[in-house]
Design a protein around this motif. Structure first.
Motif, PDB file in Angstrom:
ATOM      1  N   GLU A  84       0.262  -1.793   0.253  1.00  0.00           N
ATOM      2  CA  GLU A  84       0.201   0.238   0.037  1.00  0.00           C
ATOM      3  C   GLU A  84       1.310   0.870  -0.074  1.00  0.00           C
ATOM      4  O   GLU A  84      -0.402   2.659  -0.162  1.00  0.00           O
ATOM      5  CB  GLU A  84      -0.787  -0.340   1.030  1.00  0.00           C
ATOM      6  N   GLY A  85       2.137   1.553  -0.858  1.00  0.00           N
ATOM      7  CA  GLY A  85       3.022   1.801  -0.514  1.00  0.00           C
ATOM      8  C   GLY A  85       3.551   2.296   0.775  1.00  0.00           C
ATOM      9  O   GLY A  85       4.267   3.900   0.732  1.00  0.00           O
ATOM     10  N   ARG A  86       3.394   2.373   2.492  1.00  0.00           N
ATOM     11  CA  ARG A  86       4.078   2.460   3.480  1.00  0.00           C
ATOM     12  C   ARG A  86       5.247   1.824   4.080  1.00  0.00           C
ATOM     13  O   ARG A  86       5.678   1.130   3.740  1.00  0.00           O
ATOM     14  CB  ARG A  86       3.022   1.685   4.260  1.00  0.00           C
ATOM     15  N   GLU A  87       5.891   2.772   4.097  1.00  0.00           N
ATOM     16  CA  GLU A  87       6.961   3.107   4.651  1.00  0.00           C
ATOM     17  C   GLU A  87       7.523   2.502   5.858  1.00  0.00           C
ATOM     18  O   GLU A  87       6.619   3.424   6.723  1.00  0.00           O
ATOM     19  CB  GLU A  87       8.248   4.557   4.267  1.00  0.00           C
ATOM     20  N   GLN A  88       8.691   1.384   6.179  1.00  0.00           N
ATOM     21  CA  GLN A  88       8.657   0.745   7.256  1.00  0.00           C
ATOM     22  C   GLN A  88      10.709   0.989   8.287  1.00  0.00           C
ATOM     23  O   GLN A  88      11.615   0.647   6.499  1.00  0.00           O
ATOM     24  CB  GLN A  88       8.090   0.256   7.475  1.00  0.00           C
ATOM     25  N   ILE A  89      10.872   1.758   8.488  1.00  0.00           N
ATOM     26  CA  ILE A  89      12.199   2.014   8.317  1.00  0.00           C
ATOM     27  C   ILE A  89      12.636   1.041   9.794  1.00  0.00           C
ATOM     28  O   ILE A  89      12.472   0.860  10.182  1.00  0.00           O
ATOM     29  CB  ILE A  89      12.676   3.918   8.783  1.00  0.00           C
ATOM     30  N   ILE A  90      13.546   0.225   8.554  1.00  0.00           N
ATOM     31  CA  ILE A  90      14.390  -0.517   9.612  1.00  0.00           C
ATOM     32  C   ILE A  90      15.667  -0.930  10.460  1.00  0.00           C
ATOM     33  O   ILE A  90      15.722  -0.823  11.248  1.00  0.00           O
ATOM     34  CB  ILE A  90      15.082  -2.019   8.796  1.00  0.00           C
ATOM     35  N   TYR A  91      16.357   0.603   9.491  1.00  0.00           N
ATOM     36  CA  TYR A  91      17.780   1.505  10.325  1.00  0.00           C
ATOM     37  C   TYR A  91      18.202   2.535  10.281  1.00  0.00           C
ATOM     38  O   TYR A  91      17.249   3.018   8.710  1.00  0.00           O
ATOM     39  CB  TYR A  91      18.198   0.344  10.343  1.00  0.00           C
ATOM     40  N   VAL A  92      19.108   3.539  10.813  1.00  0.00           N
ATOM     41  CA  VAL A  92      18.974   4.036  10.405  1.00  0.00           C
ATOM     42  C   VAL A  92      20.876   4.397  10.349  1.00  0.00           C
ATOM     43  O   VAL A  92      21.272   3.960  11.476  1.00  0.00           O
ATOM     44  CB  VAL A  92      19.239   5.269  11.547  1.00  0.00           C
ATOM     45  N   ALA A  93      21.547   4.129   9.530  1.00  0.00           N
ATOM     46  CA  ALA A  93      23.184   4.683   9.464  1.00  0.00           C
ATOM     47  C   ALA A  93      23.584   5.700   9.036  1.00  0.00           C
ATOM     48  O   ALA A  93      23.254   6.835   8.969  1.00  0.00           O
ATOM     49  CB  ALA A  93      23.095   3.484   8.149  1.00  0.00           C
ATOM     50  N   ASN A  94      24.516   5.591  10.213  1.00  0.00           N
ATOM     51  CA  ASN A  94      25.978   6.276  10.670  1.00  0.00           C
ATOM     52  C   ASN A  94      26.391   6.847   9.345  1.00  0.00           C
ATOM     53  O   ASN A  94      27.406   6.167   8.892  1.00  0.00           O
ATOM     54  CB  ASN A  94      25.852   6.975  11.536  1.00  0.00           C
ATOM     55  N   THR A  95      27.341   7.819   9.571  1.00  0.00           N
ATOM     56  CA  THR A  95      28.656   8.277   9.231  1.00  0.00           C
ATOM     57  C   THR A  95      29.462   6.776   9.502  1.00  0.00           C
ATOM     58  O   THR A  95      30.326   6.546  10.702  1.00  0.00           O
ATOM     59  CB  THR A  95      29.722   9.091   9.901  1.00  0.00           C
ATOM     60  N   GLY A  96      30.110   5.878   8.305  1.00  0.00           N
ATOM     61  CA  GLY A  96      31.425   5.413   8.956  1.00  0.00           C
ATOM     62  C   GLY A  96      30.503   3.867   8.694  1.00  0.00           C
ATOM     63  O   GLY A  96      31.899   3.455   8.628  1.00  0.00           O
ATOM     64  N   GLU A  97      29.446   3.782   8.038  1.00  0.00           N
ATOM     65  CA  GLU A  97      29.030   2.776   7.952  1.00  0.00           C
ATOM     66  C   GLU A  97      28.603   2.251   6.687  1.00  0.00           C
ATOM     67  O   GLU A  97      28.942   3.133   5.883  1.00  0.00           O
ATOM     68  CB  GLU A  97      27.238   2.543   8.892  1.00  0.00           C
TER      69      GLU A  97
END
Length: 235
Positions: free
Chosen positions: A72-85
């Protein structure tokens, strides 16, 4: 304040920033032989779910979200990646297409490493192999904790928990006693927590009334991380 000793942040955060640190010079040269760098604007897509993995991505500076989109086009964020990843290496190791999508959360400088160079470096470098294996094992544990969080915790607890984790990613030149500003839109935060935007807005207002956070535009400033840990049901 530092949360070391009062919250197990390593159970909720990947450690892939250590994969390339202090690699033997020959291994690093092989890996970076044909690298290219690109400055991504906020919101730009790095790769899409289902696409062929032409290479991996190293975040030189900035932040990115890994996410999936349902039917249905809904987004689920799994993870937030940071500098260095690193991003995108799972698909190459498994021989599959990208299992999720990635986009930058803020203006970010990202290095692209071609697939062939990554695979050649793996063949040559015992150090890189060991680090990838360790990182994959740790990531599995983090994702298992995340699944448990969604199954067993209330939305209020999940929001508090995600604010604790994201706060660590936004520490820049951190000084003890200094508040940490989280620069994340409410839609992205709602997607990360797994709830509707209006729920996040309402609960942030409650947190403000309780003196836990304050806001400045889209920025969320954590004032009392100990209270957040208590709300998240960590003692």
């Amino acid at each position: 304040m530092s949360i070391k000793g009062i919250f197990p942040i390593d159970q909720w955060d990947f450690e892939s920033e250590s994969i390339l640190a202090d690699l033997p010079s020959g291994d690093l040269e092989l890996l970076m032989a044909r690298k290219s760098e690109q400055l991504y604007k906020k919101g730009e897509i790095i790769f899409r779910e289902g696409a062929f993995p032409a290479g991996i991505f190293y975040i030189v500076n900035g932040k990115a979200k890994k996410y999936k989109v349902d039917g249905e086009g809904r987004e689920q964020i799994i993870y937030v990646a940071n500098t260095g990843e690193l991003l995108g290496y799972h698909a190459i190791l498994s021989g599959d297409n990208y299992p999720d999508s990635a986009a930058v959360l803020e203006e970010s400088l990202i290095t692209f490493i071609p697939r062939e160079d990554f695979l050649d470096a793996i063949k040559q470098s015992d150090v890189l192999n060991r680090r990838l294996l360790k990182t994959l094992s740790h990531e599995f544990a983090v994702l298992a904790n995340s699944l448990t969080m969604f199954a067993q915790r209330s939305v209020r607890e999940r929001l508090a928990l995600q604010l604790i984790v994201i706060r660590e990613k936004y520490k820049v030149d951190f000084e003890p006693g200094q508040p940490v500003e989280i620069n994340m839109g409410r839609d992205d935060l709602a997607s990360l927590v797994g709830t509707a935007r209006e729920n996040v807005v309402r609960m942030l207002s409650e947190f403000k009334e309780e003196g836990v956070v304050t806001t400045k535009g889209r920025k969320i400033i954590v004032l009392d991380v100990k209270k957040l840990i208590k709300i998240a049901n960590y003692r």
